[in-house]
Scaffold this motif. Structure first.
Motif, PDB file in Angstrom:
ATOM      1  N   HIS A  34      -3.937   1.376   1.086  1.00 39.60           N
ATOM      2  CA  HIS A  34      -2.517   1.695   1.260  1.00 39.60           C
ATOM      3  C   HIS A  34      -1.892   0.757   2.309  1.00 39.60           C
ATOM      4  O   HIS A  34      -0.815   0.191   2.110  1.00 39.60           O
ATOM      5  CB  HIS A  34      -2.405   3.163   1.702  1.00 39.60           C
ATOM      6  CG  HIS A  34      -1.025   3.724   1.664  1.00 39.60           C
ATOM      7  ND1 HIS A  34      -0.755   5.030   1.981  1.00 39.60           N
ATOM      8  CD2 HIS A  34       0.176   3.174   1.354  1.00 39.60           C
ATOM      9  CE1 HIS A  34       0.541   5.246   1.862  1.00 39.60           C
ATOM     10  NE2 HIS A  34       1.127   4.147   1.495  1.00 39.60           N
ATOM     11  N   ASN A  38       0.054  -1.815  -0.067  1.00 33.06           N
ATOM     12  CA  ASN A  38       1.406  -1.280  -0.245  1.00 33.06           C
ATOM     13  C   ASN A  38       2.281  -1.615   0.959  1.00 33.06           C
ATOM     14  O   ASN A  38       3.359  -2.208   0.803  1.00 33.06           O
ATOM     15  CB  ASN A  38       1.349   0.223  -0.492  1.00 33.06           C
ATOM     16  CG  ASN A  38       0.483   0.550  -1.690  1.00 33.06           C
ATOM     17  OD1 ASN A  38      -0.655   0.989  -1.527  1.00 33.06           O
ATOM     18  ND2 ASN A  38       0.969   0.322  -2.890  1.00 33.06           N
ATOM     19  N   HIS A  82       6.571   2.979   6.207  1.00 36.44           N
ATOM     20  CA  HIS A  82       5.104   2.929   6.267  1.00 36.44           C
ATOM     21  C   HIS A  82       4.612   2.848   7.714  1.00 36.44           C
ATOM     22  O   HIS A  82       3.617   3.478   8.072  1.00 36.44           O
ATOM     23  CB  HIS A  82       4.566   1.748   5.455  1.00 36.44           C
ATOM     24  CG  HIS A  82       4.443   2.041   3.986  1.00 36.44           C
ATOM     25  ND1 HIS A  82       5.294   1.527   3.041  1.00 36.44           N
ATOM     26  CD2 HIS A  82       3.566   2.818   3.305  1.00 36.44           C
ATOM     27  CE1 HIS A  82       4.945   1.967   1.841  1.00 36.44           C
ATOM     28  NE2 HIS A  82       3.910   2.760   1.970  1.00 36.44           N
ATOM     29  N   TRP A 130       9.749   9.894  -0.395  1.00 33.98           N
ATOM     30  CA  TRP A 130       9.347  10.268   0.956  1.00 33.98           C
ATOM     31  C   TRP A 130       9.970  11.617   1.330  1.00 33.98           C
ATOM     32  O   TRP A 130      11.128  11.876   0.998  1.00 33.98           O
ATOM     33  CB  TRP A 130       9.868   9.236   1.961  1.00 33.98           C
ATOM     34  CG  TRP A 130       9.427   7.825   1.725  1.00 33.98           C
ATOM     35  CD1 TRP A 130      10.003   6.926   0.870  1.00 33.98           C
ATOM     36  CD2 TRP A 130       8.335   7.152   2.347  1.00 33.98           C
ATOM     37  NE1 TRP A 130       9.324   5.732   0.931  1.00 33.98           N
ATOM     38  CE2 TRP A 130       8.309   5.835   1.836  1.00 33.98           C
ATOM     39  CE3 TRP A 130       7.386   7.521   3.310  1.00 33.98           C
ATOM     40  CZ2 TRP A 130       7.363   4.888   2.224  1.00 33.98           C
ATOM     41  CZ3 TRP A 130       6.446   6.578   3.708  1.00 33.98           C
ATOM     42  CH2 TRP A 130       6.431   5.288   3.170  1.00 33.98           C
ATOM     43  N   ASP A 164       4.595  10.057   3.016  1.00 29.35           N
ATOM     44  CA  ASP A 164       4.673   9.175   1.846  1.00 29.35           C
ATOM     45  C   ASP A 164       4.234   9.957   0.621  1.00 29.35           C
ATOM     46  O   ASP A 164       3.123  10.490   0.580  1.00 29.35           O
ATOM     47  CB  ASP A 164       3.750   7.969   2.081  1.00 29.35           C
ATOM     48  CG  ASP A 164       3.946   6.851   1.068  1.00 29.35           C
ATOM     49  OD1 ASP A 164       4.504   7.102  -0.011  1.00 29.35           O
ATOM     50  OD2 ASP A 164       3.524   5.718   1.380  1.00 29.35           O
ATOM     51  N   HIS A 168       0.478   6.106  -4.791  1.00 25.87           N
ATOM     52  CA  HIS A 168      -0.543   5.250  -4.172  1.00 25.87           C
ATOM     53  C   HIS A 168      -1.067   5.862  -2.864  1.00 25.87           C
ATOM     54  O   HIS A 168      -2.088   5.433  -2.356  1.00 25.87           O
ATOM     55  CB  HIS A 168      -0.008   3.832  -3.932  1.00 25.87           C
ATOM     56  CG  HIS A 168       1.139   3.741  -2.967  1.00 25.87           C
ATOM     57  ND1 HIS A 168       2.353   3.172  -3.273  1.00 25.87           N
ATOM     58  CD2 HIS A 168       1.272   4.164  -1.681  1.00 25.87           C
ATOM     59  CE1 HIS A 168       3.152   3.227  -2.231  1.00 25.87           C
ATOM     60  NE2 HIS A 168       2.527   3.834  -1.247  1.00 25.87           N
ATOM     61  N   SER A 169      -0.351   6.868  -2.326  1.00 26.84           N
ATOM     62  CA  SER A 169      -0.782   7.517  -1.072  1.00 26.84           C
ATOM     63  C   SER A 169      -1.966   8.440  -1.276  1.00 26.84           C
ATOM     64  O   SER A 169      -2.615   8.823  -0.305  1.00 26.84           O
ATOM     65  CB  SER A 169       0.347   8.377  -0.497  1.00 26.84           C
ATOM     66  OG  SER A 169       1.533   7.669  -0.458  1.00 26.84           O
TER      67      SER A 169
HETATM   68 FE   LIG Z   1       3.107   4.021   0.633  1.00 29.80          FE
END
Ligand SMILES: [Fe+2]
Length: 210
Positions: A34, A38, A82, A130, A164, A168-169
């Protein structure tokens, strides 16, 4: 004339502020991927976008400028969110200090705020976005806001606690089971950092020059 900063494309990737192997319920592989791919991707793409914007002239088609400006805000906000997300992980998940009282004041109790915060995150499960506990300077109070992308953040706010909810988190660890990820997230919140963010925001609200 000093070198202009806005179009320099020189943003640096900030290291993780904790040992990724030490989080509870979130694997080192997930966190490192991550962070590198990302978050790192957002910083690298922000740099590229700024370098492209440096080449814009009066002859550049407006639709090209518009696309670059949209990407600039997306990557800048993604990098910021992030950094704040990783910055509010690595703790023991136990709330303390003024932040606990602030959310209880705004939402009735800490438990009620947490319930709504989790549900806000789950409202984004399976998609992207988010959940953000924010100090809203326009109202001088804390609020949980939703952002369906990187660009719907509160217009005049200081993010305090950032969750997040992009897949992908959590997909590497939990597949599509987003609720398990939210459970793991709350166990790792660094409330001391969240409290420091609140303290800074309240100081600014009291004296914007501070
Ligand atoms: Fe992320």
């Amino acid at each position: 004339m000093p070198d202009p900063t806005a179009l320099a494309g020189k943003h640096q990737i900030r290291p993780l502020p904790f040992q990724p192997a030490r989080l509870k319920g979130l694997s080192e592989r997930l966190i490192v991927s991550h962070h590198e791919n990302n978050y790192g991707g957002a910083v690298r793409n922000l740099n590229r976008t700024e370098q492209e914007l440096a080449r814009v002239t009066k002859d550049t088609p407006p639709l090209v400028v518009a696309a670059l400006k949209e990407r600039e805000l997306t990557f800048a906000n993604s990098a910021t969110l992030h950094e704040l997300y990783f910055g509010n992980l690595g703790g023991d998940g136990r709330p303390a200090g003024a932040i606990e009282k602030a959310v209880a004041g705004a939402y009735g109790s800490f438990g009620r705020w947490e319930e709504l915060f989790r549900l806000t995150g789950m409202g984004l499960a399976g998609g992207s976005g988010w959940a953000i506990l924010t100090y809203d300077f326009q109202r001088n109070d804390v609020r949980t806001f939703w952002s369906g992308s990187h660009t719907q953040a509160c217009a005049f706010g200081q993010p305090l606690l950032v969750l997040d909810m992009y897949e992908h988190s959590y997909a590497l660890d939990y597949g599509a089971a987003a609720a398990k990820y939210v459970d793991a997230f709350v166990q790792n919140v660094n409330w001391e950092e969240v409290d420091r963010r609140l303290e800074r925001a309240e100081k600014m609200a009291a004296d914007p020059r501070s």
